[in-house]
Design an enzyme around this catalytic site. Structure first.
Site, mmCIF file in Angstrom:
data_model
loop_
_atom_site.group_PDB
_atom_site.id
_atom_site.type_symbol
_atom_site.label_atom_id
_atom_site.label_comp_id
_atom_site.label_asym_id
_atom_site.label_seq_id
_atom_site.Cartn_x
_atom_site.Cartn_y
_atom_site.Cartn_z
ATOM 1 N N SER A 49 0.839 -1.193 0.000
ATOM 2 C CA SER A 49 0.000 0.000 0.000
ATOM 3 C C SER A 49 0.873 1.240 0.000
ATOM 4 O O SER A 49 1.874 1.301 0.703
ATOM 5 C CB SER A 49 -0.903 0.024 1.239
ATOM 6 N N ARG A 294 -0.620 -4.155 -6.917
ATOM 7 C CA ARG A 294 -1.836 -4.714 -6.322
ATOM 8 C C ARG A 294 -3.036 -3.953 -6.856
ATOM 9 O O ARG A 294 -2.957 -2.764 -7.115
ATOM 10 C CB ARG A 294 -1.778 -4.587 -4.791
ATOM 11 N N THR A 330 -7.066 1.954 4.953
ATOM 12 C CA THR A 330 -6.635 1.141 6.092
ATOM 13 C C THR A 330 -7.516 1.397 7.306
ATOM 14 O O THR A 330 -7.924 0.456 8.008
ATOM 15 C CB THR A 330 -5.164 1.442 6.430
ATOM 16 N N CYS A 490 -0.821 -7.232 -17.065
ATOM 17 C CA CYS A 490 -0.210 -7.942 -15.937
ATOM 18 C C CYS A 490 1.084 -7.245 -15.523
ATOM 19 O O CYS A 490 1.971 -7.027 -16.353
ATOM 20 C CB CYS A 490 0.085 -9.392 -16.308
ATOM 21 N N CYS A 514 3.727 -14.590 -10.449
ATOM 22 C CA CYS A 514 2.518 -13.880 -10.023
ATOM 23 C C CYS A 514 2.728 -13.085 -8.734
ATOM 24 O O CYS A 514 3.254 -13.591 -7.748
ATOM 25 C CB CYS A 514 1.377 -14.872 -9.827
ATOM 26 N N CYS A 517 -1.827 -9.844 -7.684
ATOM 27 C CA CYS A 517 -2.486 -8.532 -7.782
ATOM 28 C C CYS A 517 -3.950 -8.662 -8.167
ATOM 29 O O CYS A 517 -4.742 -7.777 -7.869
ATOM 30 C CB CYS A 517 -1.741 -7.635 -8.761
ATOM 31 N N CYS A 520 -5.626 -9.804 -13.656
ATOM 32 C CA CYS A 520 -6.092 -10.704 -14.719
ATOM 33 C C CYS A 520 -7.518 -11.159 -14.465
ATOM 34 O O CYS A 520 -8.338 -11.248 -15.385
ATOM 35 C CB CYS A 520 -5.159 -11.900 -14.847
#
Length: 545
Positions: A49, A294, A330, A490, A514, A517, A520
């Site tokens: 984040s 992300r 958050t 991606c 990978c 995130c 896809c």
């Protein structure tokens, strides 16, 4: 294994729920059990984040967090907001939602690790490296817990010498805190029709790097945001740049996933942004410590589904409590976990079978009521029309944002998200291919090097956790109609088209790359890609993000 409460995901929402539940147990003298399963190798490993923390929920959960050594020390001191053109940066008035006085620039990964320590000190059982892969149901359809993935299966699904069955964790209340686009949460929304009265969720893909910059350029607590370049006026997005401690700067770039152009490459747009003179002058001479990516929820209030179902609830980003104009989620995620924990404790305490293994799942509807009566709902309602207003483009969106911020404050009407993001993608014939600059190795970098900096790793000899519902679709639809967009959206180079023995282009999936995130799963135009959990412990290894 039997527990009173099982929580899926050791992020801020899940850990706040666990802590609040055990606090209530201590207050009332109850001996109730709670466990947290986390697919990352350790708590915080998958937490990414760009974070300026509003401490409202933390103040409520752990009022003495300063004295207890929380990694929350750098106060936000300077807010600046810029409109970028190709060569210039025009300073604009900072929107009210982005005023950060009283907030802190933090590493959310580090804060999550600290929350994990607090939870364990209260008696919470945390199981990192265990990926929840299945929701368990009673004969009546109630959620009764989860099962974790098997370990030690080979790529073809056969059992290797190291094979171990997954674990079935039974609970009377199960809270899903998987984060944005959680695979089990998405399944629950469909099974219980939780989105019946909600707009489709809309998402963005966020990139982040942490840099160590020259001491003379470092200004602890400086907070910058930008809009404009390099995105065109029809593509929503922007950036952040936060000065942390010890000469570290967290910077990131966000691209909304409702973009139309299949040739757009979000990672390359991130590189273009870093090369802008306003940004590059800070980074030159510095070094990258970590990279990650992300997705994040951007739908706001209109896209929040029904939160409860028999035996469980959605909390945090599994439901989508991000305040997009404020660029903060958050505090709202933590509060949602705390309210769900209160409801679970009350329901379990009221049950005559509260301490009996295998008792019926409890009803958590009080959580949804409490959340709608909380400051979370009030905050999201005030900002609900700002993000959908950018469907009008950059300038129309800014005008609407000013109107909503200073006059209407969400009270007059509700703007809506009408379509899921994958429907926004248009055929490649309507656009021209994009040429992106080569990386300079100083400020901009090839994707392979960035991926290395994420620390991501998966055992190569395991079944792919990225499934194609129809293996023929990429070659007959995605490539000829959309020019193979998965090879561009991606952020980890998972998808690429390669020639088979007959010279035909086929989609190759490099699942070991990978970053979890979920882009896809969201953006594939035919919704043919299904993201499922790999073996526990795989994926990125974030530490300073």
């Amino acid at each position: 294994m039997d527990f009173d409460v099982c929580i899926v995901g050791a992020g801020p929402a899940g850990l706040s729920a666990a802590i609040r539940f055990k606090q209530r147990c201590e207050e009332e003298g109850k001996d109730l059990s709670v466990c947290v399963v986390e697919k990352g190798a350790e708590v915080g490993a998958h937490i990414l984040s760009g974070n300026v923390l509003e401490t409202r929920a933390l103040d409520e959960l752990l009022p003495n967090w300063k004295e207890e050594g929380a990694p929350v020390t750098v106060e936000a001191k300077e807010d600046r907001f810029f409109m970028l053109t190709k060569k210039r940066a025009w300073r604009m008035p900072t929107p009210r939602q982005m005023h950060n006085k009283g907030n802190y620039v933090i590493s959310l990964s580090q804060l999550t690790r600290w929350l994990g320590e607090k939870a364990e000190a209260l008696g919470v059982e945390i199981y990192p490296g265990f990926a929840a892969s299945e929701v368990l149901h009673s004969s009546r359809g109630e959620v009764t817990g989860i099962a974790t993935n098997d370990f030690g299966r080979a790529k073809d699904g056969s059992r290797r010498d190291t094979f171990t069955h997954g674990i079935r964790l039974h609970a009377k209340a199960t809270l899903f805190a998987e984060g944005c686009r959680g695979s089990l949460s998405e399944g629950l929304m469909k099974r219980f029709d939780l989105r019946k009265d909600a707009d489709p969720q809309t998402y963005a893909l966020g990139f982040k790097e942490v840099w160590e910059v020259s001491p003379e350029k470092h200004k602890p607590g400086r907070v910058w945001h930008t809009i404009g370049y390099p995105l065109d006026s029809s593509t929503y997005g922007g950036s952040f740049l936060y000065h942390m401690e010890d000469n570290k700067v967290a910077l990131g770039f966000v691209v909304a996933l409702d973009y139309r152009d299949p040739y757009l490459n979000p990672y390359q747009e991130f590189q273009r942004w870093k090369a802008h003179p306003k940004i590059a002058q800070l980074l030159e001479g510095g070094s990258v410590l970590q990279y990650g990516a992300r997705t994040l929820n951007e739908g706001g209030l209109q896209s929040i589904p029904k939160l409860t179902f028999p035996g469980g609830a959605l909390i945090g980003c599994s439901a989508g409590f991000l305040n997009v104009p404020k660029i903060k989620g958050t505090h709202t995620a933590m509060k949602s976990g705390m309210l769900a924990a209160e409801a679970a404790f009350t329901a379990l305490s009221a049950s005559a079978e509260a301490s009996t293994s295998g008792s019926a799942a409890v009803n958590l509807d009080a959580y949804e009521t409490a959340l709608r009566d909380s400051w979370v709902w009030e905050e999201l309602e005030r900002e609900k029309n700002i993000r959908p207003g950018f469907k009008l483009g950059l300038w129309g969106g800014l005008a609407n944002a000013a109107l909503e911020t200073y006059l209407l404050r969400g009270k007059a009407w509700s703007l809506h998200h009408r379509h899921p993001d994958h429907e926004a993608l248009r055929p490649a014939a309507e656009f021209s291919p994009k040429e992106y600059p080569s990386p300079d190795g100083k400020v901009t970098f090839p994707l392979s090097l960035s991926l290395y900096r994420s620390g991501t790793n998966h055992d190569h000899n395991q079944p792919s956790h990225l499934k194609l519902r129809n293996p023929r679709i990429p070659a007959v639809v995605n490539l000829p109609i959309y020019a193979g967009p998965e090879s561009r959206y991606c952020p980890a180079g998972v998808y690429e088209y390669v020639a088979d023995e007959n010279g035909r282009q086929q989609l190759q999936i490099n699942a070991q790359n990978c970053l979890h995130c979920k882009a896809c799963d969201i953006k594939d135009p035919t919704q043919n890609i299904q993201w499922t959990v790999p073996e526990g412990g795989g994926g990125p290894a974030y530490t300073v993000t």
